[in-house]
Write an enzyme that holds these catalytic residues in place. Structure first.
Site, PDB file in Angstrom:
ATOM      1  N   ALA A  76      37.278  50.041  38.875  1.00 49.63           N
ATOM      2  CA  ALA A  76      36.380  49.268  39.732  1.00 49.63           C
ATOM      3  C   ALA A  76      37.098  48.698  40.946  1.00 49.63           C
ATOM      4  O   ALA A  76      36.489  48.493  41.996  1.00 49.63           O
ATOM      5  CB  ALA A  76      35.707  48.148  38.936  1.00 49.63           C
ATOM      6  N   THR A  77      38.397  48.436  40.819  1.00 47.76           N
ATOM      7  CA  THR A  77      39.140  47.943  41.987  1.00 47.76           C
ATOM      8  C   THR A  77      39.051  48.961  43.120  1.00 47.76           C
ATOM      9  O   THR A  77      38.701  48.622  44.260  1.00 47.76           O
ATOM     10  CB  THR A  77      40.613  47.696  41.616  1.00 47.76           C
ATOM     11  N   ASN A 156      32.961  37.747  36.013  1.00 50.56           N
ATOM     12  CA  ASN A 156      33.929  38.030  34.963  1.00 50.56           C
ATOM     13  C   ASN A 156      34.504  36.783  34.304  1.00 50.56           C
ATOM     14  O   ASN A 156      35.024  36.850  33.201  1.00 50.56           O
ATOM     15  CB  ASN A 156      35.065  38.895  35.514  1.00 50.56           C
ATOM     16  N   GLN A 184      31.493  44.220  34.932  1.00 49.17           N
ATOM     17  CA  GLN A 184      31.238  43.416  33.736  1.00 49.17           C
ATOM     18  C   GLN A 184      29.832  43.609  33.185  1.00 49.17           C
ATOM     19  O   GLN A 184      29.507  43.026  32.148  1.00 49.17           O
ATOM     20  CB  GLN A 184      31.430  41.921  34.034  1.00 49.17           C
ATOM     21  N   HIS A 206      37.057  50.693  31.245  1.00 46.08           N
ATOM     22  CA  HIS A 206      37.828  49.968  30.225  1.00 46.08           C
ATOM     23  C   HIS A 206      37.225  48.637  29.795  1.00 46.08           C
ATOM     24  O   HIS A 206      37.704  48.030  28.842  1.00 46.08           O
ATOM     25  CB  HIS A 206      39.286  49.788  30.679  1.00 46.08           C
ATOM     26  N   THR A 244      43.758  65.349  41.848  1.00 48.88           N
ATOM     27  CA  THR A 244      43.324  66.147  40.707  1.00 48.88           C
ATOM     28  C   THR A 244      42.512  65.294  39.747  1.00 48.88           C
ATOM     29  O   THR A 244      42.928  64.183  39.397  1.00 48.88           O
ATOM     30  CB  THR A 244      44.558  66.726  39.981  1.00 48.88           C
ATOM     31  N   CYS A 329      44.910  36.340  34.714  1.00 46.79           N
ATOM     32  CA  CYS A 329      46.363  36.241  34.803  1.00 46.79           C
ATOM     33  C   CYS A 329      46.774  34.798  35.059  1.00 46.79           C
ATOM     34  O   CYS A 329      47.801  34.520  35.627  1.00 46.79           O
ATOM     35  CB  CYS A 329      46.870  37.122  35.925  1.00 46.79           C
TER      36      CYS A 329
HETATM   37  C1  LIG Z   1      37.769  44.120  35.707  1.00 46.27           C
HETATM   38  C2  LIG Z   1      36.975  43.917  36.944  1.00 46.27           C
HETATM   39  C3  LIG Z   1      37.269  44.634  38.111  1.00 46.27           C
HETATM   40  C4  LIG Z   1      38.455  45.560  38.212  1.00 46.27           C
HETATM   41  O1  LIG Z   1      38.242  46.725  37.493  1.00 46.27           O
HETATM   42  P1  LIG Z   1      39.449  47.735  37.215  1.00 46.27           P
HETATM   43  O2  LIG Z   1      38.770  48.928  36.659  1.00 46.27           O
HETATM   44  O3  LIG Z   1      40.329  47.058  36.239  1.00 46.27           O
HETATM   45  O4  LIG Z   1      40.113  48.014  38.507  1.00 46.27           O
HETATM   46  C5  LIG Z   1      36.464  44.437  39.207  1.00 46.27           C
HETATM   47  N1  LIG Z   1      35.432  43.586  39.175  1.00 46.27           N
HETATM   48  C6  LIG Z   1      35.133  42.867  38.069  1.00 46.27           C
HETATM   49  C7  LIG Z   1      33.970  41.939  38.088  1.00 46.27           C
HETATM   50  C8  LIG Z   1      35.900  43.004  36.928  1.00 46.27           C
HETATM   51  O5  LIG Z   1      35.613  42.284  35.853  1.00 46.27           O
END
Ligand SMILES: *Cc1c(COP(=O)(O)O)cnc(C)c1O
Length: 524
Positions: A76-77, A156, A184, A206, A244, A329
């Site tokens: 998602a990043t 989140n 989320q 994930h 890839t 974190c």
């Molecule tokens: C975890 C999260 C992300 C980041 O997702 P990744 O797949 O770990 O890069 C972005 N936005 C929200 C709201 C999240 O909870």
């Protein structure tokens, strides 16, 4: 087995479902679909490609999109970055205004900061204290040159739900692009990109029992939406995301999403029930509060703030629970959660926050035990010393140096001195900032003969105060005035993020120096 901490941090990441692991394993070895899905010349490549395309359809189905709308990314990043940077750079000559909120994920906020450096103008909406961004706020922020609105569906940290459908229709009606971070919410709430008029949707595997390192940006097809890619190479994913395709990751993603689609009707009410059970076990603790809107919230996240207990100390005492403070974190961070601060919490309250997040594999028994443990530690820490963050039997957490750990057990120097002409006092900080230190020294022959402190603060601040209470013995007024917090920082191995708290300690020492009794200087 029972010594493994109970995992209640499913908003940070989740365990991969065994069915997903099995599907992924079948894409790796010589007997499996390991080939490059772009290699169409031979059957191995075509078979891998078929599995990628099936996964694409599975991901699309969860959000009612067409498979061709799904662009695979690393998570998602990257999807958030591609949506924001990609759309803004494509349209840079047309419109440059973006609307988002202060409580977005850093992947959105930092992408917006980058766009500001590139000449965009960003409006950061402040949500209501409930954590929700109102449709009216978005409407009021729109300008003739607004290109895009970017909002998360579920926050989140506190789990509140924005009214994505109404905001989507508002944006569509105004010709503004709408991007939703659904990291989320996918699989935890119904999402329908058609009905909710979502142009760009960020997904990740994930947070929903899939593997880390894979996600997607779901992009509107009709009318076509322009994006500038973030990286260049072999032209995969219609040239928008070269590299890839990782078959095993994508197949794991698709499997996780198809399981979620089937399991939602069972998982969501079950997890909501567990969250209610957990809150029920905590709600009557004095000074505890649930963060965010009480009704419009996702099933799996419970964020609680506990007044009168220092947050990091509570986390330390709860070493048998794998939980998060305000943000993923934050544990060795000095900064209180920016989300809770944006909702009007003081630094102290924001720091005294636990995020408990549940998932498919959380059991009623785990929730029951967690409730009992949290209650017990809050009661115990409060009973020991109401304003203290001391944690007498803090586990030997390797994030703290041996000297910090040694001091936390006994906290030498803790206490006060009776009032007397030979006693000088100083205090600094305040509770609302999360660190408060009070020092008292007894002076004999113009030197410190005895020193005591009381403090509310993180373990590092307490250990440093304890250290100074001993280091100050025998110093005269000038020597004490010259005391520098950096000495404590290096002896105790305090991380730079905590230096601000040691400055509060230094301020308390300076206040002692200012109150140094002038008469004691002349005694023998
Ligand atoms: C975890 C999260 C992300 C980041 O997702 P990744 O797949 O770990 O890069 C972005 N936005 C929200 C709201 C999240 O909870």
């Amino acid at each position: 087995m029972s010594s493994r901490p109970i995992y209640l941090d499913n908003a940070a990441t989740t365990a991969v479902d065994p069915r997903v692991i099995a599907a992924m394993s079948s894409c790796l070895g010589a007997d499996g679909d390991f080939a490059n899905p772009s290699s169409a010349n031979y059957v191995y490549g075509r078979e891998a490609s078929a599995r990628v395309e099936r996964a694409r359809a599975e991901v699309a189905a969860l959000v009612n999109a067409a498979p061709e709308q799904i662009l695979f990314t690393s998570g998602a990043t990257e999807a958030n970055n591609l949506a924001l940077l990609g759309a803004a750079r494509f349209h840079r000559d047309r419109s440059r205004h973006i609307v988002t909120s202060r409580t977005e994920h850093p992947a959105v906020l930092d992408a917006c900061r980058q766009l500001e450096r590139e000449g965009c103008v960003v409006t950061y909406l402040k949500p209501a204290p409930s954590g929700i961004v109102a449709v009216e706020q978005v409407a009021a922020a729109l300008r003739p040159d607004t290109l895009l609105v970017s909002l998360m569906q579920v926050n989140n940290e506190i789990g509140v739900i924005n009214d994505i459908g109404s905001i989507g229709r508002l944006c569509r009606g105004n010709g503004v692009l709408f991007h939703v971070d659904a990291a989320q919410s996918a699989g935890k709430l119904p999402i329908d990109v058609q009905r909710d008029a979502i142009d760009l949707l960020s997904l990740t595997a994930h947070k929903l029992h899939g593997p880390k390192g894979i996600g997607a940006l779901c992009v509107r097809r009709e009318p076509r939406l322009g994006l500038v890619p973030l990286q260049f190479g072999g032209g995969q994913e219609r040239g928008l995301r070269s590299g890839t395709l990782p078959t095993h990751q994508i197949v794991g993603f698709g499997t996780a999403y198809s399981i979620a689609r089937e399991a939602m009707s069972v998982d969501i009410p079950r997890i909501a029930g567990l969250r209610e059970q957990l809150w029920g076990a905590l709600a009557d603790i004095p000074g505890i509060e649930c963060n965010g809107d009480p009704v419009r919230r996702v099933a799996g996240i419970l964020s609680v703030t506990v007044d009168g207990v220092e947050g990091e100390t509570l986390l330390l005492a709860l070493a048998d629970l794998a939980v998060s403070s305000g943000s993923a974190c934050a544990s060795l961070h000095a900064e209180p959660s920016y989300v809770l601060r944006a909702l009007g919490r003081s630094d102290r309250l924001a720091q005294s926050t636990l995020r408990l997040s549940l998932g498919r594999f959380t059991t009623a028994r785990e929730v029951e035990q967690a409730g009992i443990r949290i209650r017990a530690e809050i009661v115990r820490l409060r009973a020991g010393e109401p304003r203290s963050g001391a944690c007498p039997d803090a586990p030997d957490d390797p994030r703290y140096s041996p000297e910090v750990r040694r001091r936390l057990h006994a906290l030498p120097g803790w206490g006060d001195l009776p009032d007397a002409a030979s006693v000088a006092r100083g205090r600094a900080g305040n509770l609302e900032q999360g660190t408060e230190v009070a020092f008292a020294v007894r002076i004999e022959r113009n030197r410190v003969a005895e020193a005591r402190f009381r403090a509310f603060g993180c373990p590092h601040a307490l250990a440093a105060a304890s250290w100074v209470a001993e280091a100050a013995l025998g110093l005269d007024c000038d020597q004490l005035a010259a005391w520098d917090w950096q000495e404590a920082a290096s002896v105790l191995g305090v991380p730079p993020a905590k230096f601000g708290r040691l400055l509060t300690l230094q301020d308390a020492i300076r206040a002692v120096v200012r109150n140094w009794p002038s008469t004691t200087g002349s005694t023998v």
